[in-house]
Design a protein around this motif. Structure first.
Motif, PDB file in Angstrom:
ATOM      1  N   THR A  53       0.655  -1.169  -0.142  1.00  0.00           N
ATOM      2  CA  THR A  53      -0.090   0.091   0.063  1.00  0.00           C
ATOM      3  C   THR A  53       0.974   1.427   0.015  1.00  0.00           C
ATOM      4  O   THR A  53       2.151   1.302   0.420  1.00  0.00           O
ATOM      5  N   ARG A  54       0.196   2.371  -0.373  1.00  0.00           N
ATOM      6  CA  ARG A  54       1.020   3.754  -0.542  1.00  0.00           C
ATOM      7  C   ARG A  54       1.376   4.007   1.067  1.00  0.00           C
ATOM      8  O   ARG A  54       2.372   4.608   1.247  1.00  0.00           O
ATOM      9  N   GLU A  55       0.633   3.767   1.873  1.00  0.00           N
ATOM     10  CA  GLU A  55       0.823   3.950   3.295  1.00  0.00           C
ATOM     11  C   GLU A  55       2.000   3.137   4.002  1.00  0.00           C
ATOM     12  O   GLU A  55       2.837   3.650   4.818  1.00  0.00           O
ATOM     13  N   GLU A  56       2.144   2.075   3.248  1.00  0.00           N
ATOM     14  CA  GLU A  56       3.202   1.202   3.954  1.00  0.00           C
ATOM     15  C   GLU A  56       4.519   1.793   3.255  1.00  0.00           C
ATOM     16  O   GLU A  56       5.555   1.769   3.834  1.00  0.00           O
ATOM     17  N   ARG A  58       5.074   4.912   2.541  1.00  0.00           N
ATOM     18  CA  ARG A  58       5.293   6.105   3.194  1.00  0.00           C
ATOM     19  C   ARG A  58       5.968   6.240   4.538  1.00  0.00           C
ATOM     20  O   ARG A  58       6.814   6.729   4.823  1.00  0.00           O
ATOM     21  N   SER A  59       5.716   4.972   5.220  1.00  0.00           N
ATOM     22  CA  SER A  59       6.273   4.798   6.617  1.00  0.00           C
ATOM     23  C   SER A  59       7.605   4.151   6.538  1.00  0.00           C
ATOM     24  O   SER A  59       8.395   4.398   7.203  1.00  0.00           O
ATOM     25  N   THR A  64       7.746   9.478  10.697  1.00  0.00           N
ATOM     26  CA  THR A  64       6.428  10.054  10.796  1.00  0.00           C
ATOM     27  C   THR A  64       7.040  11.573  11.125  1.00  0.00           C
ATOM     28  O   THR A  64       5.439  12.289  10.997  1.00  0.00           O
ATOM     29  N   ASP A  71       2.161  12.472  -1.772  1.00  0.00           N
ATOM     30  CA  ASP A  71       1.729  11.894  -3.038  1.00  0.00           C
ATOM     31  C   ASP A  71       2.661  12.416  -3.923  1.00  0.00           C
ATOM     32  O   ASP A  71       2.974  11.516  -4.859  1.00  0.00           O
TER      33      ASP A  71
END
Length: 705
Positions: A53-56, A58-59, A64, A71
């Motif tokens: 996923t995009r969130e994975e 990002r992290s 944080t 994006d």
């Protein structure tokens, strides 16, 4: 399944990612890749086939407490990664985008066996506990089991199976043909028109790069390049008035020289592809195999061997009128494979000897040996290219095997574990115009169309139905519809090249040809459906039928005597009678039945006629271009036909005055080699075939076996 984090090198296709050093290499050459695209690739390769996923991402890429336009930054990292891998979002090869969710690695991943590390692993700590002895015994047992299992696996297969990786390698605008891999499989030679025009040149490119080197620069048609075994030279065919023949040029450019003058006449590009076929350079570098005629009096080509040192030519095959082409040396240089028109694929010893047929049928678009010399890859395709595929057959014969890849594939070339081929997609449709008068017509309308090929329309005698040929079911078959284009029905189900339907005068039967028996034969079927009846059974091909106006005869073209002539036979079967003696093809009787009009095949321009009760033939129209044998229709007072002198269009030839008038221009190109014109019996409607789109790309297959 997630990858083992202990494995520091991951391979996919021609790439290798080193997680330890942060380097990406392609065939040993380092590929520039910034840190963020590298981390994205590493994350995807850790879970091949799964959505990350995009969130994975990002992290993983940004802590944080980091402020970033997430994006935009992630999209930029994905773009740089795609650039490094040589793909695009529209044509993903490795990284698939799942809208609003994330990304997935879709390539084949190969993870080398991990090297034992000096760092302590959980299973190693067994030896430091009071269970160490038991652990040691268990470890010995596991080790012995592993050694036995490993030996067993290695004895069955020395290399793990790797799936083929299919990649577009040349996608330039304009048609590309006859690709040829260099001996080291790193370079590709091909014919290209530069994006526009009727001239083709030889280009060479390094696979993986975008730039191509143009080798030949004449206003000619250059095609069929083939590499010398040492990779220093390229031989190719050239079509140029007075200069047609086989040429050799250095692979990096330089002076070219003609080593063999061709005896076949100057022709159009698509006809030359079929007439000349591929060249082949022997593995020892001493011979070039080619197809040509021994003299202009011979009707068809044979296979010849040219000794490059002495320039001596030796004839290897004598096909008796059917035509041999596409020669290919086996990897050991002892055997030559070739195609015989309408008959099949053969092998013959290079030193001469008995021919061996591997498979029956018409295979006209190239063939290639596998590196081990055990199989031959060939396309099941016709012109215009049907929805064919690439197949493989053992040199011992037997059933062919369909490949995992190769849709609409033609002209294969193989080196090592790489294969290239041309994927050609044609869109041919039937158009309609209404006649305002004998010499004018209304604007065009697309009449019978699909994403495939529709051609060869013929009105029923009462004008209520239309028979035509179509590939919408996968192969050319005969179809029917109402005169308004509705009510489509598939009439034949041969799953082979089947077409050129012709109505009987009473509209009750339809004659057609089909390659289903191996050689093409003439069939008749009731227009309401039912079982087809086979009328011909000669070893030669019989094609393009039509009915006499009184229904007593079916005309067809055949090479049963060595040259292409028009024959006729009763529709109920029986002996065939030869009609023409100076060449003939695609015959139709005049409406009054007094004359038989006909073309003379793919290679001869013009339209001819002969009295049906016997007599001398005369040429009626000289400007009907060669290859467009199906673009004419006889009415009571004249002939509608295709004129290609300037812009393609339909002319009307008045038989009484010999005056020619342009009726209308075509909106697109006509389809070479396809039947393409019909006039309704009330002379109010004309149907014609147009080639609305023809696209070709060169496709690379890595890990081919």
């Amino acid at each position: 399944m997630p990858t083992d984090p202990s494995c520091r090198i991951i391979r996919f296709s021609t790439f290798e990612l080193n997680l330890e050093t942060g380097e990406l290499r392609q065939r040993g050459q380092k590929v520039k890749l910034q840190e963020q695209p590298f981390q994205v690739l590493a994350a995807l390769l850790e879970r091949p086939g799964e959505v990350v996923t995009r969130e994975e991402l990002r992290s993983r890429l940004w802590p944080t407490d980091t402020f970033v336009d997430f994006d935009h930054s992630l999209n930029a990292a994905i773009k740089r990664l795609r650039d490094a891998l040589g793909e695009s979002a529209e044509r993903p090869i490795f990284v698939e985008t799942l809208a609003r969710r994330g990304y997935r690695f879709i390539g084949n991943v190969e993870i080398p066996t991990a090297t034992p590390s000096s760092r302590s692993r959980p299973w190693q700590r067994l030896f430091t506990t009071r269970k160490g002895v038991l652990g040691g015994l268990t470890g010995c047992a596991l080790a012995l089991s592993f050694l036995y299992y490993g030996h067993s696996v290695r004895s069955k297969a020395s290399h793990p199976a790797v799936s083929p990786v299919v990649t577009p390698v040349v996608t330039n605008v304009g048609p590309k043909y006859t690709p040829s891999l260099s001996p080291d499989s790193q370079h590709l030679a091909f014919a290209w028109n530069g994006g526009a025009g009727n001239h083709y040149s030889i280009y060479v490119k390094l696979i993986g790069s975008e730039e191509s080197l143009r080798l030949t620069k004449q206003a000619s048609i250059d095609f069929n390049p083939v590499w010398s075994p040492d990779g220093r030279y390229i031989a190719f065919w050239r079509i140029l008035k007075g200069e047609t023949g086989i040429y050799i040029i250095p692979a990096l450019g330089g002076a070219e020289r003609r080593v063999r003058k061709a005896l076949w006449e100057e022709q159009g590009f698509y006809e030359a592809l079929g007439s000349a076929g591929r060249l082949s350079w022997s593995p020892d570098g001493k011979l070039l195999a080619f197809a040509d005629r021994a003299s202009r009096n011979e009707p068809a080509s044979s296979i010849f061997l040219l000794a490059l040192d002495s320039q001596e030519v030796r004839r290897l095959t004598s096909p008796l009128g059917r035509g041999d082409f596409d020669p290919a040396f086996s990897p050991d240089g002892q055997t030559l494979a070739f195609a015989r028109r309408g008959t099949g694929i053969y092998t013959v010893p290079v030193l001469g000897g008995e021919e061996h047929r591997l498979i029956s049928g018409g295979y006209n678009w190239g063939l290639a040996w596998t590196p081990d010399g055990r199989h031959i890859v060939f396309p099941d395709a016709s012109w215009p290219v049907n929805a064919g595929w690439l197949w493989k057959i053992s040199v011992r014969g037997g059933e062919p095997e369909r490949q995992q890849f190769g849709q609409e594939g033609i002209e294969p070339s193989i080196r090592g574990n790489r294969l290239v081929y041309v994927r050609q997609i044609a869109n041919i449709n039937i158009w309609r115009r209404k006649f305002n008068s004998l010499l004018s017509a209304s604007p065009p309308e697309r009449f019978i169309s699909s994403t495939r090929m529709e051609s060869g329309p013929q009105f029923s005698p009462d004008g209520r139905k239309i028979a035509f040929e179509s590939t919408r079911s996968g192969y050319y078959e005969v179809w029917l519809c109402r005169s308004d284009g509705s009510g489509l029905i598939q009439l034949t189900h041969f799953n082979s090249v089947t077409g050129t339907p012709r109505w009987s005068p009473d509209g009750q039967q339809i004659a057609f040809d089909s390659a289903a028996p191996g050689n093409t034969d003439i069939f008749v079927i009731d227009s309401q459906g039912g079982a087809p009846r086979n009328l011909t059974s000669e070893p030669s091909s019989e094609v393009v039928p039509s009915w006499s106006r009184d229904g007593r005869w079916i005309y067809f073209a055949s090479k049963r005597t060595g040259s292409g002539q028009v024959w006729k036979m009763p529709p109920t079967g029986g002996p065939a009678v030869q009609v023409t003696h100076q060449g003939g093809f695609a015959a139709f009787e005049s409406p009054d039945g007094r004359f038989l009009y006909y073309a003379k095949g793919l290679g001869v321009p013009g339209l001819w006629r002969i009295p049906t009760n016997g007599g001398e033939e005369i040429e009626v129209i000289s400007s009907l271009e060669a290859g467009y044998w199906g673009y004419w229709a006889v009415v009571e007072n004249g002939i509608y036909y295709l004129d290609m002198t300037t812009k393609p269009g339909i002319n009307f030839f008045d038989i009484a005055t010999h005056r020619t008038t342009r009726v209308f221009d075509l909106e697109s190109r006509p389809a070479w080699g396809a039947p393409g014109l019909a006039i309704s019996s009330d002379k109010k409607t004309i149907l014609y075939t147009q080639l609305d789109a023809l696209n070709s790309d060169i496709i690379l297959v890595d890990n081919f076996r």
